[in-house]
Design an enzyme around this catalytic site. Structure first.
Site, PDB file in Angstrom:
ATOM      1  CD  GLN A 199      -2.620  -1.353  -0.344  1.00  0.00           C
ATOM      2  OE1 GLN A 199      -3.172  -0.410  -0.846  1.00  0.00           O
ATOM      3  NE2 GLN A 199      -2.169  -2.108  -1.199  1.00  0.00           N
ATOM      4  CG  HIS A 258      -1.341   1.967  -4.123  1.00  0.00           C
ATOM      5  ND1 HIS A 258      -1.713   2.201  -5.359  1.00  0.00           N
ATOM      6  CD2 HIS A 258      -2.098   0.756  -3.332  1.00  0.00           C
ATOM      7  CE1 HIS A 258      -2.104   0.564  -6.300  1.00  0.00           C
ATOM      8  NE2 HIS A 258      -2.263   0.730  -4.813  1.00  0.00           N
ATOM      9  CD  GLU A 263      -8.315   1.027   0.469  1.00  0.00           C
ATOM     10  OE1 GLU A 263      -7.523   1.404   0.592  1.00  0.00           O
ATOM     11  OE2 GLU A 263      -8.597   1.206  -0.825  1.00  0.00           O
ATOM     12  CG  HIS A 264      -7.183  -3.136   0.680  1.00  0.00           C
ATOM     13  ND1 HIS A 264      -6.107  -1.970   0.491  1.00  0.00           N
ATOM     14  CD2 HIS A 264      -7.410  -3.381  -0.142  1.00  0.00           C
ATOM     15  CE1 HIS A 264      -6.878  -1.008  -0.718  1.00  0.00           C
ATOM     16  NE2 HIS A 264      -7.157  -3.082  -1.273  1.00  0.00           N
ATOM     17  CG  ASP A 301      -4.646  -4.124  -4.380  1.00  0.00           C
ATOM     18  OD1 ASP A 301      -5.858  -4.223  -4.430  1.00  0.00           O
ATOM     19  OD2 ASP A 301      -3.448  -3.773  -4.555  1.00  0.00           O
ATOM     20  CG  HIS A 316     -50.815  13.704   1.719  1.00  0.00           C
ATOM     21  ND1 HIS A 316     -50.783  15.115   0.989  1.00  0.00           N
ATOM     22  CD2 HIS A 316     -49.632  13.414   0.673  1.00  0.00           C
ATOM     23  CE1 HIS A 316     -49.551  15.259   0.781  1.00  0.00           C
ATOM     24  NE2 HIS A 316     -48.651  14.104   0.801  1.00  0.00           N
TER      25      HIS A 316
END
Lengths: 433, 433
Positions: free
Chosen positions: A259, A262, A327-328, A361, A420
């Site tokens: 990670q 990235h 996230e992971h 991934d 109504h």
């Protein structure tokens, strides 16, 4: 040096809160520039799109050359290493199999009062997929965004991808072909988002826009939201690895770096029940950094945002996991299923010592577009449902309206909504007459 | 006079586009004021919340009196007309029955490569429900927002409702009791949204905020999005009625007015295959307006935004329906199911002559929180899934990683992500060794 925390230290709660609150993204204030670009594309269509593409991508286009032809796609596909194409196809097949199972079933029933009720799912008619150009042009992202749309039944899937100076990654086009993308245009940036949302002479508008992009793309997506649907606006990537001392530190270090490489704003955290194992992982990170191609990015991420958290036992990791809402989440422990069953907040969980996050991934099957920045507390990764919508159905006849209508009239009157009540009461009188 | 269009006229397309593009909402620029309120609540918690409540609601509170006690709720419930309580309870029961069927099932399987795969749904831990005070305090909205959250399994459902001058609608509290709301606070506006998102000394933060509100509430929800999840930002209400000449014009007129009476910005459209029937409906609207309590609002909506569209046959209504993508679609025709089956874009469909939209507002079972402003093209009404999130699971062992891992390494290398490839390759070597 990476930050080390121990959950038994008196200062832990403050340090953990600081880790959670850490500001990693740099705000780039492009909103006003993006607003102007969108307004131009909305009012002048192709002409504006072509002008911006000349300016930002140094590429001269005409309405006739905006679209990437089927022949260009075939040529790109044929130019790719066949081994890579096979890898793409295996990935696509696995992603398709996982996502096809998400297609929801409709509901339809008549209840005891005789009221007919239903819920029907339908795909959006057209979806747009933004694909970044340059170094972030990832064929895996094309698969992950396009395949759920097709599994949902989207009829018209339109991809936009900038080609600065006319250069395109052939593997991105190959991935589009493998995923079944219907139309591809060589435009990018806020102008491409505007073209998808409002339509131009050449590009018909879509109903939903997904896919990653830089600050300009993110700002454009925020601005066209409402005119079209959008997916989440993704933040920098994150991984949380929970690992006991029976792992190879070198493996865990590689996972943390996968990670970190990235983006300098990415965040990799290790939770372990063994302080010495944590130090061995930290040492293995240093060792990998000596050889990795993206070591500079990964080191900055690890040193600035990474952390090793030592807990007395794995049980103690659970509340931390849920507060991080990663996230992971990698569970490199002896019995990952038992731990996973008790996790509330995580985008994706990777079970056991042989499931590095990177396999997910590319090739695992589940989506790699996942909620970041603690949003796994309330949101989900990309899936088939993101390309579908629900319509509810309700059907009364004179009898069933007589059964449930009087309560509606009463509530409408209590809310002061005369028409109504009237719309039901008129039918009750006639129904009863 | 309401606007009349005929789909066979040469000017129809331009007039229909103008109808679709009609700007109905008035923008109120409160964003900067809202940002300041949120910042104060975030940094000063209860103290700021109490100050804003004193200023905007003319109500002096302390941390101890922020919360509405169970006793107050019981007293309010006991003060309501028992007939109304019975109507609320019938509505709640029907809404619960419809939404309980939406609870999704988890997925878990092992594929041919031996990879374990799964998708797990879980509720958000805590949800906040905004309920407007004053005239827009609708008990029906409490049910429609709260019951799906409870059906999803949300453990902590927190309601905020302003009580200007200390006045509260007892039926709103009764609805909260019937729906199973866990905590209620007598605060509103942007300050209440801030309290839910960030937490204060007295109010713990939530993960998701839903519910209608004025421009201040909407701006606050937009600003806290990301920190928490939010539902849609609803626009003015809309109805599209498709009716043949075999309807009672008086019934159809009441249906059109039932949306028009909500708001001068509401939009009611009739599509019919009989021009003369259309004129009879227009006359019936006038006749109802003579007696309805909210006639002033309804007339302004009908005259400014309403329309009667004549089509040669009902078949011709289909493309118009999908382009309007109405929040509410009433099909008052002989065979409503056949027509409904071919509609792509609508929030909710009401089938046949005995299903006025208002029955769905209160008692039908499906949700009345629905996508407005053409967003039914890509979004759905509120449901159980809005209070849940997905976590995917992936599990390889040495053998299954050997089966799929090499393709991941290949793709990682093609994308230039060395640590991604390394994290898989390390395990492949060992797995193979």
């Amino acid at each position: 040096m990476v930050q080390s925390l121990d959950s038994r230290d008196s200062g832990f709660e403050a340090a953990f809160l600081a880790l959670l609150a850490m500001k990693r993204e740099v705000d780039e204030d492009v909103d006003q520039a993006v607003a102007a670009i969108l307004a131009e594309v909305r009012s002048r269509g192709d002409a504006a799109l072509i002008e911006y593409t000349a300016r930002f991508d140094r590429l001269e286009l005409t309405p006739a050359t905006l679209r990437i032809t089927a022949q260009e796609v075939e040529t790109a596909y044929a130019s790719c290493d066949p081994e890579l194409i096979r890898a793409l196809e295996l990935a696509a097949e696995r992603i398709r199999a996982f996502h096809a199972r998400q297609v929801p079933v409709d509901d339809s029933f008549t209840d005891a009062a005789g009221v007919r009720l239903g819920l029907r799912w339908s795909p959006v008619s057209a979806a747009g997929l933004y694909v970044p150009g340059g170094t972030a042009a990832y064929p895996s992202s094309v698969l992950m965004n396009a395949i759920p749309a097709k599994a949902a039944g989207v009829e018209r899937l339109v991809m936009v991808v900038p080609s600065p100076g006319g250069v395109l990654n052939p593997l991105v086009l190959a991935a589009a072909k493998v995923a079944g993308v219907d139309e591809i245009y060589r435009v990018g940036g806020a102008q491409a988002v505007g073209a998808l949302a409002y339509g131009t002479g050449t590009i018909r508008p879509v109903d939903k826009i997904v896919g990653p992009g830089n600050a300009w793309v993110a700002a454009a997506k925020r601005r066209v939201f409402g005119t079209v649907g959008i997916d989440m606006i993704a933040g920098p990537s994150e991984i949380l690895v929970v690992a006991d001392r029976f792992n190879d530190p070198s493996w865990i270090a590689a996972d943390l770096l996968s990670q970190a490489e990235h983006d300098t704003a990415a965040q990799s955290i290790l939770i372990t029940d063994d302080a010495e194992f944590g130090q061995r992982v930290a040492a293995a990170v240093e060792s990998h950094l000596a050889t990795l191609p993206r070591a500079k990015i990964a080191r900055e991420s690890w040193d600035s945002h990474g952390a090793i958290i030592v807990v007395p036992d794995l049980e103690a990791s659970l509340p931390l996991i849920d507060r991080i809402a990663p996230e992971h989440l990698e569970l490199a422990v002896e019995n990952p299923d038992a731990l996973a069953a008790r996790v509330r907040n995580a985008g994706a969980i990777f079970l056991g010592r042989y499931t590095p996050e990177a396999v997910g991934d590319y090739i695992g099957g589940p989506n790699h577009v996942l909620p970041t920045a603690r949003s796994a507390r309330f949101s989900s990764g990309l899936g088939v449902l993101d390309f579908m919508k629900r319509t509810t159905l309700l059907g009364c006849d004179a009898d069933s309206l007589r059964a449930i209508g009087p309560a509606a009239v009463r509530l409408a009157e209590a809310e002061g909504l005369g028409a109504h009540g009237l719309s039901v009461a008129l039918r009750l009188n006639l129904g009863a007459g």
